[in-house]
Scaffold this active site. Structure first.
Site, PDB file in Angstrom:
ATOM      1  N   LYS A  28      71.968  57.450  70.319  1.00  0.00           N
ATOM      2  CA  LYS A  28      70.746  57.955  69.695  1.00  0.00           C
ATOM      3  C   LYS A  28      70.500  56.685  68.755  1.00  0.00           C
ATOM      4  CE  LYS A  28      74.977  58.582  66.509  1.00  0.00           C
ATOM      5  NZ  LYS A  28      75.264  59.632  65.048  1.00  0.00           N
ATOM      6  N   TYR A  49      57.506  42.192  41.350  1.00  0.00           N
ATOM      7  CA  TYR A  49      57.093  44.019  40.061  1.00  0.00           C
ATOM      8  C   TYR A  49      58.064  43.671  39.813  1.00  0.00           C
ATOM      9  CZ  TYR A  49      53.558  45.703  43.863  1.00  0.00           C
ATOM     10  OH  TYR A  49      52.846  46.081  44.173  1.00  0.00           O
ATOM     11  N   ARG A  59      81.989  69.640  59.627  1.00  0.00           N
ATOM     12  CA  ARG A  59      80.122  68.842  59.518  1.00  0.00           C
ATOM     13  C   ARG A  59      80.674  70.048  60.835  1.00  0.00           C
ATOM     14  NH1 ARG A  59      78.316  63.323  60.682  1.00  0.00           N
ATOM     15  NH2 ARG A  59      79.119  63.981  62.736  1.00  0.00           N
TER      16      ARG A  59
END
Length: 357
Positions: free
Chosen positions: A35, A253, A131
């Protein structure tokens, strides 16, 4: 010249890892889990490499199954989440897919379906993952219900381990105890329990079918063990520019890094748009032309920066390995506060994948 960001996939390493799984569970059939584009490794090339070695492939959804069938993969294919709407059953029938059934709406849809042939059903048992799945005590009645429909060719029980990667936890033993009571009533049915950590660390979970996923790609899900896995993905890029900075200079940054000595910095063509984690910390290990170094500064969308100061031979074009056979992905995951599963799965299509056989 093409952008140098590459994920080099070693298909022979994947075959090695599958053989290891088979050695550990010699009496079990092997459902290779591919998957999520085979955890970022490429579902079609991985399935083609394993097609003669495994008994089936597990995918998340019908789109992933269709891709494999369209590529000529004829192995057994299991939809791990089953189907989401009843109209998918027509394509499930056409593609000859196995389906996981975890909810009543799926049972009802099968009962009402017009199938050309009965399908194989993997009944999901909730043993503690909480689940998907049915309570163990509901399974015998569901089996009778599906049998009455005459649309089910094979029934297999499947459950999922919640904490098999932690040998010190009692969770797996508790799940097996719940399952044992059910198997007293369903001893004639095939059973699938073991995911990758189950295969590696819990022989009692091997049962009739094992479902290795991440271990096929070389990441060890159980810390402090050496199971003999081979890394399948090497993520690499190259230095595309150099810069010298002085003590007190900041880099990138947000002033995320400030130099405390004169430094030579390499700019590398890899960033979070490629799937590399933006939150990777300063000091994350990398290898540059086979020598140890570290990431410095914040990861940006397309670039990041590494320390070349102590590598006098490093220059524009130098190869930078971020994980692979020399930089363990488990180390990178730990430093980044995540797991190897996420790191490989989020590598984007912009990173060229190359395959060795």
């Amino acid at each position: 010249m093409a952008r140098p960001a590459r994920a080099r996939i070693d298909l022979d390493a994947i075959r090695h890892n599958a053989r290891l799984a088979q050695t550990l569970a010699p009496d079990s059939q092997l459902m290779a889990i591919v998957k999520g584009n085979a955890y970022g490794h490429g579902a079609v090339p991985v399935a083609r490499a394993l097609a003669d070695q495994v008994d089936g492939f597990g995918v998340a959804c019908i789109e992933e199954a269709r891709e494999l069938r369209d590529a000529g993969i004829h192995n057994r294919l299991l939809l791990l989440e089953g189907f989401f709407t009843a109209d998918e059953l027509d394509e499930i029938d056409r593609l000859r897919l196995d389906v996981t059934v975890h909810s009543d709406y799926q049972c009802h849809a099968i009962e009402q379906a017009n199938l050309s042939e009965p399908i194989a059903v993997w009944l999901k048992v909730n043993t503690g993952m909480n689940r998907l799945g049915f309570a163990p005590e509901d399974i015998p009645g569901l089996i009778q219900r599906l049998d009455r429909s005459r649309l089910v060719s094979e029934r297999i029980l499947i459950t999922h381990l919640a904490q098999a990667d932690n040998p010190g936890a009692s969770t797996t033993k508790d799940q097996l105890a719940r399952l044992e009571k059910l198997m007293d009533q369903c001893s004639n049915l095939p059973l699938s329990i073991a995911n990758s950590p189950g295969v590696l660390g819990w022989p009692a979970t091997h049962a009739n079918w094992i479902r290795p996923g991440m271990m096929l790609f070389g990441a060890n899900p159980i810390a402090d063990t050496q199971p003999g896995l081979k890394a399948a993905m090497t993520l690499e890029s190259a230095v595309i520019a150099e810069r010298r900075i002085e003590p007190g200079d900041t880099l990138g940054y947000g002033d995320h890094y400030r130099a405390n000595r004169p430094m030579r910095i390499g700019v590398v063509a890899l960033g979070y748009a490629d799937g590399f984690p933006r939150h990777a910390p300063n000091g994350l290990p990398v290898q540059i032309d086979g020598h140890d170094s570290v990431l410095v500064g914040r990861v940006s969308m397309d670039m990041l920066t590494v320390d070349l100061t102590d590598l006098p031979d490093a220059r524009v074009g130098s190869r930078v390995e971020f994980w692979g056979s020399n930089v363990p992905i488990e180390t990178i995951a730990l430093e980044c506060g995540t797991i190897p599963y996420e790191l490989v799965s989020q590598i984007t299509a912009r990173v060229t994948r190359t395959y060795s056989y």
